[in-house]
Design a protein around this motif. Structure first.
Motif, PDB file in Angstrom:
ATOM      1  N   LEU A 109      26.569  28.586  72.656  1.00  0.00           N
ATOM      2  CA  LEU A 109      25.600  27.504  72.538  1.00  0.00           C
ATOM      3  C   LEU A 109      24.636  27.534  73.704  1.00  0.00           C
ATOM      4  CD1 LEU A 109      28.713  25.890  72.017  1.00  0.00           C
ATOM      5  CD2 LEU A 109      27.068  24.592  70.685  1.00  0.00           C
ATOM      6  N   VAL A 110      23.440  26.995  73.499  1.00  0.00           N
ATOM      7  CA  VAL A 110      22.484  26.875  74.586  1.00  0.00           C
ATOM      8  C   VAL A 110      21.884  25.469  74.611  1.00  0.00           C
ATOM      9  CG1 VAL A 110      21.875  29.318  74.644  1.00  0.00           C
ATOM     10  CG2 VAL A 110      20.574  27.774  73.189  1.00  0.00           C
ATOM     11  N   GLY A 111      21.676  24.984  75.832  1.00  0.00           N
ATOM     12  CA  GLY A 111      20.949  23.747  76.073  1.00  0.00           C
ATOM     13  C   GLY A 111      19.799  24.022  77.018  1.00  0.00           C
ATOM     14  N   ARG A 112      19.134  22.970  77.438  1.00  0.00           N
ATOM     15  CA  ARG A 112      17.953  23.112  78.295  1.00  0.00           C
ATOM     16  C   ARG A 112      18.071  22.240  79.531  1.00  0.00           C
ATOM     17  NH1 ARG A 112      14.487  27.329  76.781  1.00  0.00           N
ATOM     18  NH2 ARG A 112      14.343  27.419  74.509  1.00  0.00           N
ATOM     19  N   GLY A 113      17.725  22.826  80.673  1.00  0.00           N
ATOM     20  CA  GLY A 113      17.681  22.043  81.894  1.00  0.00           C
ATOM     21  C   GLY A 113      16.643  20.940  81.808  1.00  0.00           C
ATOM     22  N   THR A 114      16.870  19.877  82.590  1.00  0.00           N
ATOM     23  CA  THR A 114      15.939  18.739  82.589  1.00  0.00           C
ATOM     24  C   THR A 114      15.176  18.594  83.894  1.00  0.00           C
ATOM     25  OG1 THR A 114      17.602  17.174  83.430  1.00  0.00           O
ATOM     26  CG2 THR A 114      17.494  17.501  81.038  1.00  0.00           C
ATOM     27  N   GLY A 115      15.698  19.157  84.997  1.00  0.00           N
ATOM     28  CA  GLY A 115      15.055  19.017  86.296  1.00  0.00           C
ATOM     29  C   GLY A 115      15.098  17.605  86.854  1.00  0.00           C
ATOM     30  N   ARG A 116      15.965  16.760  86.326  1.00  0.00           N
ATOM     31  CA  ARG A 116      15.990  15.353  86.728  1.00  0.00           C
ATOM     32  C   ARG A 116      16.945  15.056  87.888  1.00  0.00           C
ATOM     33  NH1 ARG A 116      16.740  13.258  80.521  1.00  0.00           N
ATOM     34  NH2 ARG A 116      14.657  13.829  79.741  1.00  0.00           N
ATOM     35  N   GLY A 117      17.669  16.049  88.347  1.00  0.00           N
ATOM     36  CA  GLY A 117      18.636  15.789  89.399  1.00  0.00           C
ATOM     37  C   GLY A 117      19.830  15.039  88.857  1.00  0.00           C
ATOM     38  N   GLY A 118      20.567  14.381  89.736  1.00  0.00           N
ATOM     39  CA  GLY A 118      21.742  13.639  89.306  1.00  0.00           C
ATOM     40  C   GLY A 118      22.695  13.409  90.466  1.00  0.00           C
ATOM     41  N   PRO A 119      23.833  12.778  90.166  1.00  0.00           N
ATOM     42  CA  PRO A 119      24.738  12.358  91.237  1.00  0.00           C
ATOM     43  C   PRO A 119      25.763  13.397  91.659  1.00  0.00           C
ATOM     44  CG  PRO A 119      25.538  11.525  89.147  1.00  0.00           C
ATOM     45  CD  PRO A 119      24.251  12.270  88.843  1.00  0.00           C
ATOM     46  N   LEU A 120      25.738  14.589  91.113  1.00  0.00           N
ATOM     47  CA  LEU A 120      26.799  15.545  91.398  1.00  0.00           C
ATOM     48  C   LEU A 120      26.728  16.071  92.827  1.00  0.00           C
ATOM     49  CD1 LEU A 120      26.985  17.716  88.152  1.00  0.00           C
ATOM     50  CD2 LEU A 120      27.944  15.447  88.627  1.00  0.00           C
ATOM     51  N   VAL A 121      27.906  16.396  93.354  1.00  0.00           N
ATOM     52  CA  VAL A 121      28.013  16.984  94.687  1.00  0.00           C
ATOM     53  C   VAL A 121      28.902  18.223  94.596  1.00  0.00           C
ATOM     54  CG1 VAL A 121      27.709  14.777  95.869  1.00  0.00           C
ATOM     55  CG2 VAL A 121      30.019  15.561  95.285  1.00  0.00           C
ATOM     56  N   HIS A 122      28.755  19.118  95.558  1.00  0.00           N
ATOM     57  CA  HIS A 122      29.664  20.265  95.627  1.00  0.00           C
ATOM     58  C   HIS A 122      31.080  19.767  95.898  1.00  0.00           C
ATOM     59  CE1 HIS A 122      27.078  23.803  95.384  1.00  0.00           C
ATOM     60  NE2 HIS A 122      26.156  23.127  96.041  1.00  0.00           N
TER      61      HIS A 122
END
Length: 232
Positions: A109-122
């Motif tokens: 499957l494929v999706g598309r990036g949004t470039g919106r950032g988000g709350p994730l951290v390493h």
């Protein structure tokens, strides 16, 4: 819709002397734009994107074999590889994998990036989990992300996966999975292709990605070859 397999018999007897070489990543990008290879029952070949990992990728009526050049076009044709399902014949996979490990057959499957950032951290503290270890076994440059709350074990991996494209893996329950996937999409430039590999029997996961706008392009199976020539 007619079944492409009904249009022609297996093609091993008429495979050209030199099978076309393609860039699998570009094939996937083109397919994501609706430009699929011709449903001609043939197969093409692509170089491995990670050393030691090979694959068969099937799209409608066409297959891409990601196999080291020590295996000749004639070898693949003699095994019965073709674009109408032959690339995923278990006998083909076993012959090419030899004694090496074989991953499960997945939906691509494929999706598309949004470039919106988000709350994730390493989250390097989650790098030893089963999901992260699985990504490290089959992909390259694996980064592990999670939520800022260190009590949460929900994680997402972002790596260079099939065809050298960004690939995501999710291990979470409930709403955390939505946050993780949206966060991974947000880390990629808007419009960038993101790959997901989902076992067909995992209907919950498949519905999850479909709900987030991912579309199926085909199927894939990976293996790590440990074989002796000849493969037949």
């Amino acid at each position: 819709m007619p079944d492409p397999r009904d249009q022609s018999p297996p093609l091993s007897s008429r495979v050209p002397l030199r099978v076309p070489r393609v860039d699998l990543g570009q094939v996937i990008r083109d397919a994501a734009e609706g430009r699929f290879p011709a449903a001609d029952g043939e197969f093409s070949r692509s170089a491995p994107w990670v050393p030691g990992v090979e694959a068969a990728v099937a799209l409608t009526g066409h297959a891409v074999m990601v196999v080291d050049e020590e295996i000749t076009d004639g070898d693949l044709a003699a095994l019965g590889v073709h674009g109408f399902g032959g690339a995923h014949d278990p006998r083909v996979t076993v012959a090419l994998a030899g004694e090496g490990p074989v991953n499960v057959l997945d939906v691509l499957l494929v999706g598309r990036g949004t470039g919106r950032g988000g709350p994730l951290v390493h989250r390097p503290d989650l790098a030893e989990t089963d999901r992260a270890a699985h990504a490290g076994e089959w992909r390259d440059q694996v980064d592990v992300y999670g939520l800022p709350d260190r009590a949460s074990s929900a994680l997402a991996t972002l790596s260079l996966g099939i065809g050298g494209l960004p690939e995501v893996g999710i291990q979470a329950e409930g709403g955390a999975a939505d946050v993780l996937l949206e966060g991974i999409l947000g880390r990629l430039p808007a419009g960038e292709v993101l790959v997901a590999s989902v076992t067909p029997g995992n209907a919950r996961s498949l519905r999850f990605f479909l709900r987030h706008g991912f579309v199926p392009l085909g199927s894939e199976q990976l293996w790590k070859p440990s074989r002796r020539r000849p493969v037949l």
